[in-house]
Design an enzyme around this catalytic site. Structure first.
Site, PDB file in Angstrom:
ATOM      1  N   CYS A 108      75.562 -22.298  19.520  1.00  0.00           N
ATOM      2  CA  CYS A 108      76.174 -23.113  20.592  1.00  0.00           C
ATOM      3  C   CYS A 108      77.236 -24.028  20.015  1.00  0.00           C
ATOM      4  O   CYS A 108      78.202 -24.389  20.678  1.00  0.00           O
ATOM      5  CB  CYS A 108      75.142 -24.023  21.253  1.00  0.00           C
ATOM      6  SG  CYS A 108      73.794 -23.176  22.039  1.00  0.00           S
TER       7      CYS A 108
ATOM      8  N   HIS B 277      72.498 -19.104  28.857  1.00  0.00           N
ATOM      9  CA  HIS B 277      73.713 -18.435  28.363  1.00  0.00           C
ATOM     10  C   HIS B 277      73.273 -17.180  27.628  1.00  0.00           C
ATOM     11  O   HIS B 277      72.184 -17.139  27.040  1.00  0.00           O
ATOM     12  CB  HIS B 277      74.477 -19.322  27.361  1.00  0.00           C
ATOM     13  CG  HIS B 277      75.149 -20.509  27.958  1.00  0.00           C
ATOM     14  ND1 HIS B 277      75.130 -21.757  27.386  1.00  0.00           N
ATOM     15  CD2 HIS B 277      75.902 -20.636  29.077  1.00  0.00           C
ATOM     16  CE1 HIS B 277      75.819 -22.607  28.116  1.00  0.00           C
ATOM     17  NE2 HIS B 277      76.301 -21.958  29.161  1.00  0.00           N
TER      18      HIS B 277
ATOM     19  N   GLU C 103      81.554 -20.027  31.460  1.00  0.00           N
ATOM     20  CA  GLU C 103      80.935 -20.831  30.401  1.00  0.00           C
ATOM     21  C   GLU C 103      81.445 -20.443  29.019  1.00  0.00           C
ATOM     22  O   GLU C 103      80.836 -20.761  27.999  1.00  0.00           O
ATOM     23  CB  GLU C 103      79.408 -20.709  30.484  1.00  0.00           C
ATOM     24  CG  GLU C 103      78.833 -21.149  31.824  1.00  0.00           C
ATOM     25  CD  GLU C 103      78.510 -22.644  31.919  1.00  0.00           C
ATOM     26  OE1 GLU C 103      78.033 -23.224  30.940  1.00  0.00           O
ATOM     27  OE2 GLU C 103      78.748 -23.233  33.000  1.00  0.00           O
TER      28      GLU C 103
HETATM   29  O1  SUG Z   1      75.202 -26.614  28.743  1.00  0.00           O
HETATM   30  N1  SUG Z   1      73.062 -28.891  27.105  1.00  0.00           N
HETATM   31  C1  SUG Z   1      74.031 -27.799  27.026  1.00  0.00           C
HETATM   32  C2  SUG Z   1      73.670 -26.864  25.909  1.00  0.00           C
HETATM   33  C3  SUG Z   1      74.751 -25.831  25.653  1.00  0.00           C
HETATM   34  C4  SUG Z   1      74.329 -24.758  24.755  1.00  0.00           C
HETATM   35  N2  SUG Z   1      75.389 -23.853  24.564  1.00  0.00           N
HETATM   36  C5  SUG Z   1      75.267 -22.503  24.374  1.00  0.00           C
HETATM   37  N3  SUG Z   1      74.160 -21.887  24.639  1.00  0.00           N
HETATM   38  N4  SUG Z   1      76.294 -21.869  23.993  1.00  0.00           N
HETATM   39  C6  SUG Z   1      74.105 -27.042  28.353  1.00  0.00           C
HETATM   40  O2  SUG Z   1      73.060 -26.863  28.987  1.00  0.00           O
HETATM   41  C7  SUG Z   1      72.226 -31.059  27.887  1.00  0.00           C
HETATM   42  C8  SUG Z   1      72.774 -32.433  28.214  1.00  0.00           C
HETATM   43  C9  SUG Z   1      71.717 -33.424  28.588  1.00  0.00           C
HETATM   44  O3  SUG Z   1      70.749 -33.063  29.257  1.00  0.00           O
HETATM   45  O4  SUG Z   1      71.866 -34.611  28.235  1.00  0.00           O
HETATM   46  C10 SUG Z   1      73.328 -29.988  27.830  1.00  0.00           C
HETATM   47  O5  SUG Z   1      74.361 -30.150  28.414  1.00  0.00           O
END
Ligand code: SUG
Length: 446
Positions: free
Chosen positions: A370, A248, A173
């Site tokens: 993020c 994460h 990730e």
């Molecule tokens: O991968 N949300 C992302 C958020 C990423 C956050 N990144 C870090 N923590 N670095 C994920 O879960 C939600 C999409 C949706 O439900 O429409 C989403 O992909």
């Protein structure tokens, strides 16, 4: 100049919506099927980028990806013209959502980056994340690679690696599970890779939610980046916090230079880990300073709700540090009280807190950290970055006009079936690549 840390933020794409696609990410599930506002989302992100640039930080911009992804819809059997493909895919809303997601905005998951000072070949290394734990994110990798190569386009300074094999044993990730400690950004540092599970052992794993990053993936990246084993550490995230929504590591810890700001329950075997880090940092003359937030002051639940640790810890011109937090931290009384005490105590380098309204991204589980990919660069490397990818007043103005021209201000999953949408997105992205002088990075342009 003694090296800098640039932040490359993802510009939110025109199809930003709430589809509840991310099991293990509480915000994504809670806001499923709410209306989104892609225009506001992009403007909120740009405002943070501009504010950081005004504070004197180098701020980069990474563009969104073309969505819906027609190539992958074709790969799973939809045929005909774009309009027919979309009409057929709309009969399977989960698939159309997954392949229309604007999730590449969260560039902390774009890649893992190691600075040249840590690498045997003295180049900055990028390994694109395979994001294979989520259907809607696994198809980001190829285009992310093209975008990174166009932005950091000089093989003398930048080494680009393909994503790891797309198998769950190599779940990766990106930088969201990676920390680095250093005295100066262009001096050798200690890299800490945090994983959720070890593929070759069932010993410690979350029970409720998936562990997205494996130790095997982190080890592969350390090899690819030619890191010195004595300066590289691997630590397991506490499975109990993954089960509480910490999908994460950057939801429970953040590092900058010699400082590590983390929650008491973030890791397993914490004591041994911190003893190792102290020792290794001492060897490199890094004055390691851990700031452990006790569960009694901020529970894991409050950390997940406020995204306290999904902050950007930045060194300001005076050598002190500022913490860039989401507005939600201000709204949680105990979190805000903790932050006030932290700053007032003057016991740590953190001397200022700035909050930003990133509500549109936050509602999908994406806070300030993020949205950014950190890239530590020395002066020559910074010179080799595509200059048009960097934030200036003129570029900010042009990007705001661009968003206002092409983005919708109300969007639901139903709108993904609109046959006009794909042309709208392609026209917008074509204009954007010109604005950022990226060349034809997207297949639809070639
Ligand atoms: O991968 N949300 C992302 C958020 C990423 C956050 N990144 C870090 N923590 N670095 C994920 O879960 C939600 C999409 C949706 O439900 O429409 C989403 O992909």
């Amino acid at each position: 100049m003694s090296g800098i840390e640039a932040n490359f933020d993802g510009l939110v794409g025109p199809t930003h919506h709430y589809a509840g696609l991310s099991v293990g990410n509480e915000a994504s599930l809670t806001n499923k099927h709410q209306y989104s506002n892609p225009k506001q989302a992009a403007l909120q992100g740009l405002k943070k980028m501009k504010a950081l640039s005004d504070m004197g930080f180098i701020q980069g911009i990474l563009p969104p990806q073309p969505r819906p992804n027609l190539d992958i819809l074709r790969q799973i059997g939809f045929q005909g013209s774009p309009a027919t493909i979309i009409a057929e895919a709309a009969k399977h809303p989960f698939l159309l959502s997954a392949f229309s997601s604007a999730s590449s905005m969260w560039t902390a998951n774009a890649a893992t980056v190691s600075p040249s000072a840590d690498s045997l070949d003295h180049r900055v290394h990028f390994t694109v994340a395979n994001l294979n734990n989520k259907l809607h994110r696994h198809h980001e990798a190829a285009i992310t690679g093209d975008i990174l190569r166009a932005t950091f386009n000089n093989p003398d300074y930048f080494a680009h690696h393909e994503s790891l094999p797309s198998h769950s044993d190599f779940g990766d990730e990106g930088a969201a599970n990676h920390n680095r400690f250093c005295a100066e950004y262009d001096q050798p540092g200690i890299q800490l890779f945090v994983y959720g599970r070890q593929a070759t052992s069932n010993a410690l794993q979350p029970q409720r939610y998936p562990a997205r990053q494996t130790r095997e993936a982190s080890e592969a990246i350390a090899r690819l980046h030619r890191l010195s084993p004595e300066n590289t550490f691997f630590a397991q995230q506490n499975p109990a916090v993954i089960d509480q929504g910490v999908f994460h590591n950057d939801v429970i810890a953040v590092s900058n230079q010699n400082v590590f700001f983390y929650h008491q329950q973030a890791f397993v075997h914490s004591k041994a880990l911190f003893a190792d880090l102290q020792r290794a940092c001492h060897r490199l003359a890094i004055d390691f300073q851990g700031i452990e937030v006790p569960q009694a002051a901020v529970s894991v639940e409050d950390a997940v709700a406020s995204y306290l640790f999904n902050s950007q810890l930045l060194t300001t011109a005076d050598g002190e540090m500022s913490l860039i937090v989401p507005e939600e931290c201000r709204q949680k009384e105990n979190v805000w009280a903790y932050l006030q005490t932290l700053v007032e105590s003057q016991q740590t380098p953190i001397r200022a807190i700035r909050s930003f309204d990133l509500r549109e991204s936050m509602r999908n589980g994406g806070g300030p950290a993020c949205l950014r990919l950190r890239v530590a660069l020395n002066a020559s490397e910074l010179n080799a970055v595509n200059p048009h990818s960097l934030m200036t007043q003129a570029r900010y103005d042009a990007l705001v006009t661009w968003v206002n021209t092409y983005y919708r201000d109300r969007f639901s999953t139903q709108d993904l079936a609109d046959p006009q949408l794909i042309d709208e997105v392609h026209t917008a992205l074509d204009a954007l690549t010109k604005l950022l002088s990226l060349g034809s990075v997207y297949a639809f342009q070639r």
